[in-house]
Each structure stands twice: as C-alpha cells, then as structure tokens.
Design a protein around this motif. Structure first.
Motif, PDB file in Angstrom:
ATOM      1  N   MET A   1       0.828  -1.206   0.000  1.00 12.13           N
ATOM      2  CA  MET A   1       0.000   0.000   0.000  1.00 12.13           C
ATOM      3  C   MET A   1       0.864   1.258   0.000  1.00 12.13           C
ATOM      4  SD  MET A   1      -2.966   1.070   2.729  1.00 12.13           S
ATOM      5  CE  MET A   1      -3.689  -0.578   2.658  1.00 12.13           C
ATOM      6  N   LEU A   2       1.882   1.290   0.861  1.00 10.96           N
ATOM      7  CA  LEU A   2       2.774   2.448   0.926  1.00 10.96           C
ATOM      8  C   LEU A   2       3.587   2.588  -0.364  1.00 10.96           C
ATOM      9  CD1 LEU A   2       4.045   2.161   4.605  1.00 10.96           C
ATOM     10  CD2 LEU A   2       2.374   3.768   3.682  1.00 10.96           C
ATOM     11  N   ARG A   3       3.998   1.452  -0.946  1.00 15.14           N
ATOM     12  CA  ARG A   3       4.732   1.503  -2.206  1.00 15.14           C
ATOM     13  C   ARG A   3       3.855   2.082  -3.305  1.00 15.14           C
ATOM     14  NH1 ARG A   3       6.452  -3.218  -2.069  1.00 15.14           N
ATOM     15  NH2 ARG A   3       4.814  -4.274  -3.271  1.00 15.14           N
ATOM     16  N   GLY A   4       2.568   1.738  -3.286  1.00 19.52           N
ATOM     17  CA  GLY A   4       1.647   2.296  -4.275  1.00 19.52           C
ATOM     18  C   GLY A   4       1.476   3.800  -4.107  1.00 19.52           C
ATOM     19  N   ILE A   5       1.437   4.267  -2.856  1.00 18.14           N
ATOM     20  CA  ILE A   5       1.321   5.705  -2.610  1.00 18.14           C
ATOM     21  C   ILE A   5       2.545   6.434  -3.134  1.00 18.14           C
ATOM     22  CG2 ILE A   5       1.210   7.461  -0.804  1.00 18.14           C
ATOM     23  CD1 ILE A   5      -0.409   5.522   0.871  1.00 18.14           C
ATOM     24  N   ILE A   6       3.731   5.873  -2.890  1.00 17.94           N
ATOM     25  CA  ILE A   6       4.967   6.509  -3.357  1.00 17.94           C
ATOM     26  C   ILE A   6       4.996   6.585  -4.879  1.00 17.94           C
ATOM     27  CG2 ILE A   6       7.479   6.261  -3.451  1.00 17.94           C
ATOM     28  CD1 ILE A   6       7.346   5.011  -0.668  1.00 17.94           C
ATOM     29  N   GLU A   7       4.600   5.494  -5.529  1.00 18.53           N
ATOM     30  CA  GLU A   7       4.583   5.486  -6.998  1.00 18.53           C
ATOM     31  C   GLU A   7       3.578   6.498  -7.536  1.00 18.53           C
ATOM     32  OE1 GLU A   7       3.733   1.472  -7.982  1.00 18.53           O
ATOM     33  OE2 GLU A   7       5.753   0.726  -7.486  1.00 18.53           O
ATOM     34  N   ALA A   8       2.408   6.574  -6.899  1.00 20.27           N
ATOM     35  CA  ALA A   8       1.387   7.525  -7.350  1.00 20.27           C
ATOM     36  C   ALA A   8       1.853   8.964  -7.144  1.00 20.27           C
ATOM     37  CB  ALA A   8       0.082   7.282  -6.606  1.00 20.27           C
ATOM     38  N   LEU A   9       2.486   9.248  -6.006  1.00 23.92           N
ATOM     39  CA  LEU A   9       3.005  10.593  -5.766  1.00 23.92           C
ATOM     40  C   LEU A   9       4.072  10.960  -6.786  1.00 23.92           C
ATOM     41  CD1 LEU A   9       3.292  10.739  -1.871  1.00 23.92           C
ATOM     42  CD2 LEU A   9       1.818  12.148  -3.318  1.00 23.92           C
ATOM     43  N   SER A  10       4.939  10.004  -7.115  1.00 22.53           N
ATOM     44  CA  SER A  10       5.964  10.258  -8.125  1.00 22.53           C
ATOM     45  C   SER A  10       5.332  10.579  -9.474  1.00 22.53           C
ATOM     46  CB  SER A  10       6.882   9.032  -8.245  1.00 22.53           C
ATOM     47  OG  SER A  10       7.848   9.218  -9.258  1.00 22.53           O
ATOM     48  N   THR A  11       4.265   9.856  -9.816  1.00 27.02           N
ATOM     49  CA  THR A  11       3.561  10.129 -11.069  1.00 27.02           C
ATOM     50  C   THR A  11       2.920  11.507 -11.061  1.00 27.02           C
ATOM     51  OG1 THR A  11       3.098   7.763 -11.377  1.00 27.02           O
ATOM     52  CG2 THR A  11       1.749   9.321 -12.610  1.00 27.02           C
ATOM     53  N   GLU A  12       2.295  11.864  -9.939  1.00 26.80           N
ATOM     54  CA  GLU A  12       1.645  13.170  -9.843  1.00 26.80           C
ATOM     55  C   GLU A  12       2.660  14.304  -9.937  1.00 26.80           C
ATOM     56  OE1 GLU A  12      -1.359  13.667 -10.087  1.00 26.80           O
ATOM     57  OE2 GLU A  12      -2.411  11.875  -9.410  1.00 26.80           O
ATOM     58  N   TYR A 267      -4.135   6.517   3.641  1.00 30.18           N
ATOM     59  CA  TYR A 267      -3.974   7.656   2.740  1.00 30.18           C
ATOM     60  C   TYR A 267      -4.052   8.975   3.510  1.00 30.18           C
ATOM     61  CZ  TYR A 267      -4.288   5.025  -1.653  1.00 30.18           C
ATOM     62  OH  TYR A 267      -4.041   4.196  -2.713  1.00 30.18           O
ATOM     63  N   ARG A 268      -5.027   9.072   4.397  1.00 30.78           N
ATOM     64  CA  ARG A 268      -5.203  10.312   5.150  1.00 30.78           C
ATOM     65  C   ARG A 268      -4.030  10.540   6.092  1.00 30.78           C
ATOM     66  NH1 ARG A 268     -11.243  10.154   7.432  1.00 30.78           N
ATOM     67  NH2 ARG A 268     -10.818  12.346   7.848  1.00 30.78           N
ATOM     68  N   LEU A 269      -3.544   9.468   6.716  1.00 35.10           N
ATOM     69  CA  LEU A 269      -2.423   9.585   7.648  1.00 35.10           C
ATOM     70  C   LEU A 269      -1.157  10.008   6.908  1.00 35.10           C
ATOM     71  CD1 LEU A 269      -1.809   9.117  10.666  1.00 35.10           C
ATOM     72  CD2 LEU A 269      -1.075   6.809  10.068  1.00 35.10           C
ATOM     73  N   VAL A 270      -0.896   9.382   5.764  1.00 35.04           N
ATOM     74  CA  VAL A 270       0.294   9.723   4.982  1.00 35.04           C
ATOM     75  C   VAL A 270       0.191  11.140   4.429  1.00 35.04           C
ATOM     76  CG1 VAL A 270       1.585   9.162   2.881  1.00 35.04           C
ATOM     77  CG2 VAL A 270       0.837   7.333   4.414  1.00 35.04           C
ATOM     78  N   GLY A 271      -0.972  11.495   3.906  1.00 36.10           N
ATOM     79  CA  GLY A 271      -1.148  12.835   3.362  1.00 36.10           C
ATOM     80  C   GLY A 271      -0.963  13.908   4.407  1.00 36.10           C
TER      81      GLY A 271
END
Length: 378
Positions: A1-12, A267-271
C-alpha cells in the motif's frame, strides 16, 4: 500500500500542469487560501487558519456550485456554533455527557453528509460544533465569542473563494456532490411488525454509512482523552485534530470492504504527514518575511491541489496534505515566530488520525452486517 502511494506521488509530481483545467483549479485554490488568510489577518481574527481552511475546502468547483455550497457552509457553521454553545452551557464540566455529545454531533453530521441533499451543511455543522466545543474546553465561558469568531472566519473564507472563482476564467468542473445514494428517510419507530421490518430494511441499506459515521464519532469522542493521556495537547490542537479527522472528501463515503477502509485511513495519515512536514520545512525558510511566507503558502496549496485533482486515485492524500500544510503555515497574526506550534499541531493531527486508523482497523475486523429484513409474505 505504501509503495503504491509513493509510486502515485511520483507520477503526480512528474505530471504537474501549470495551465489547463488542473492548473487553473490549483491556482484558484492558492489564491483563495492566500486571500482568506490575508483578510483574516487584517481583521485580526484570533484563528486565521480557520478562514484559510474554509477557503481550501470550498475550492475546485464552479461558481454555480460554489454559491449554494457557500450558503450551506455559512448556515451549517451557524447551526453548529449554536449547538456547541448550548452543549457547553449544559455539560462543560460533565465529561461523560460532553463526550457523548461530541460523538452524537459527529455521527449525525457524517451520516447527514452522506444521505441528505444538503449534506454539506450537515457536515460543516458537525465540524464547527465539535471545533467550538474543543477550543472552549478549557474556558467554557468563552464559547460564545469563539462561536461568533468561527462564523466570521467561515464567511471570510467563503467570500474569498467566491470572489476568486468569479474573477478567474471559467473551467469545466466535474459535477460535485455526495457520492451517496439519494436520501432515505428513517422510518417511524412505532412498535409493530411492519415498522420493525421497515427499520431492519433501512438498517441493512445504510449499514456501511452507520459504521462510517461511528468511526468518525468515536474518534472525535476520545479526543479529550488525548489532552492528558497520549500527548500534552492543548484544546486548540484538539480542535485542529477534530477538523482533520472529519474533513473528508465528497466522494467514496461508502467503503465496499475492510481493506478499502484501512487504505483510505492510511492515505489520510500519509497525506497529513507529508503536508505538515512540507509546511514545517517552508517555515524554516520564511523567517519574518511576509512576502516569502505568502508565496510559500500559495506554492504549497498549489502543489497539494494538483495532487488532489490528479488521476492516480490518491486524492485523499492531496486533501489531507493541503489541510495539514495550511494548518502548519498559519499559526498566528503573520509568519510564525517559531515552528513549535506547527510541530504541536502536527503531533495532534497524527495522534488523532492514528486513533482513527486504529478504530477503523478494529471495526473492519467486526464488520457484522445485519441480516436482510424478511419479505412481506414471510
């Protein structure tokens, strides 16, 4: 899940748009927040961050949608502030009924947000009510003044967003509104088999929303315990925490499974962590330079707005990041003299969202759905 967030942030971050629909929305958000904060500072608001947050939560929609949304925000804030003053007058020194009132207000606001055609007013009423109650927790006699100031801050933030939305070029917005189904009325609870079946059917149809509202209500209810237990948090920090817990987007209210529930909580915690850390990093460069502070404030809001409106499915991260960033950057009557208040807010928000995550995970283990109501002929 965290790896997916990092990849999505990199894309954004690799697809930021200085122009177009996405860029215009980000510019609108940055200008609205900066204008709201500037006006609140000129008027010597005691909590200018609330005016900025009001502007942030109003951005991203067209003027036609912003007008009724602004009216609902102001009316909801007024109702919530009035309820808070009443509750504080009755239960300010009675912890148990006070916490139960926090739960009830949060539950009704979150459920009404999902089921009512005027759901935004229900949500804002609950947020404002809990905000005023927690800010005035140490000094209940100041509740009325705090309530009036909150209504004024909401009006400032709403007016700033409407003005910026009116002045900037029109863009094609995605239709706004709740993702929940059409309003369904609670059946009258007279004691009869027919009404019992109606209630069971209503309970079955709305079970996910009931759990969703319970998560938020339970989290807000236990926040006063953080004052002396988990962390040395002040009442103002607790209020900020409550805003972070309840400031949910207008989509994806009904979670289809336990994993999605936990995913959105993460997601909310990481954001929140990313936004707060970005804000604290910006404060390191600000000093006492008002212009630099405003520019960095606008830049952070612009960046988080781009993440919020991106296409990788992490809008939750962008919303919470923008919320935490504004709360870190706006702490007093100008550029913060010290990052310590921002660190305290960061600790409070993380503590509150951590409690929400724990409650979410525990409730996901016991997702017992009520059995469907029997048919009329059964």
């Amino acid at each position: 899940m965290l790896r997916g967030i990092i990849e999505a942030l990199s894309t954004e971050l690799g697809s930021l748009e200085p122009g177009g629909v996405r860029g215009t929305k980000a510019l609108r958000a940055a200008l609205s927040v900066a204008l709201a904060a500037f006006v609140a500072l000129i008027l010597h608001s005691d909590e200018p961050w609330w005016a900025a947050i009001s502007a942030w939560m109003m951005t991203g929609i067209s003027l036609a949608d912003a007008l009724p949304r602004g009216v609902m925000r102001i009316l909801g804030s007024t109702a919530g502030a009035a309820i808070a003053v009443l509750v504080l007058g009755l239960f300010a020194y009675d912890p148990l009924p006070f916490c139960l009132c926090l739960f009830t207000i949060a539950w009704v606001g979150l459920f009404g947000f999902a089921k009512s055609r005027h759901g935004y007013a229900w949500l804002i009423s609950a947020i404002t009510g809990n905000l005023v109650m927690l800010i005035a927790l140490d000094q209940p006699q100041t509740a009325f003044t705090i309530a009036v100031n909150r209504i004024a801050d909401v009006t400032i933030g709403t007016a700033a967003t409407l003005l910026v939305t009116y002045l900037l070029p029109k863009i094609q917005d995605v239709a706004s509104g709740n993702a929940a189904s059409a309003p369904s009325s609670l059946p009258l609870l007279f004691w009869s088999r027919r009404h019992a079946r109606e209630f069971e059917r209503w309970l079955s149809e709305n079970w996910l929303l009931i759990l969703h509202a319970c998560r938020g209500g339970l989290t807000v209810m236990v926040l006063p315990l953080l004052l002396n237990w988990l962390a040395p948090l002040g009442s103002s920090t607790l209020a900020v925490t409550a805003v972070a817990v309840m400031a949910i987007p207008t989509t994806a209210v009904q979670e289809p499974d336990g994993r999605t529930v936990v995913q959105r909580a993460v997601y909310r915690l990481v954001g929140c962590a990313l936004g707060a850390l970005l804000g604290l990093l910006c404060l390191y460069w600000v000093g006492q330079n008002f212009l630099v502070w405003v520019l960095l404030l606008m830049g952070g809001v612009w960046l988080t707005s781009q993440i919020q409106t991106g296409s990788t499915g992490i809008s939750y991260v962008g919303i919470q990041a923008g919320l935490a960033f504004v709360l870190s950057m706006i702490q007093g009557q100008g550029p913060p003299l010290s990052p310590i208040p921002g660190i305290d807010r960061f600790a409070g928000i993380i503590a509150g969202l951590a409690v929400l995550l724990i409650i979410t995970m525990v409730m996901s283990l016991f997702r017992l759905k009520p059995s469907p109501a029997p048919a009329q002929g059964d």
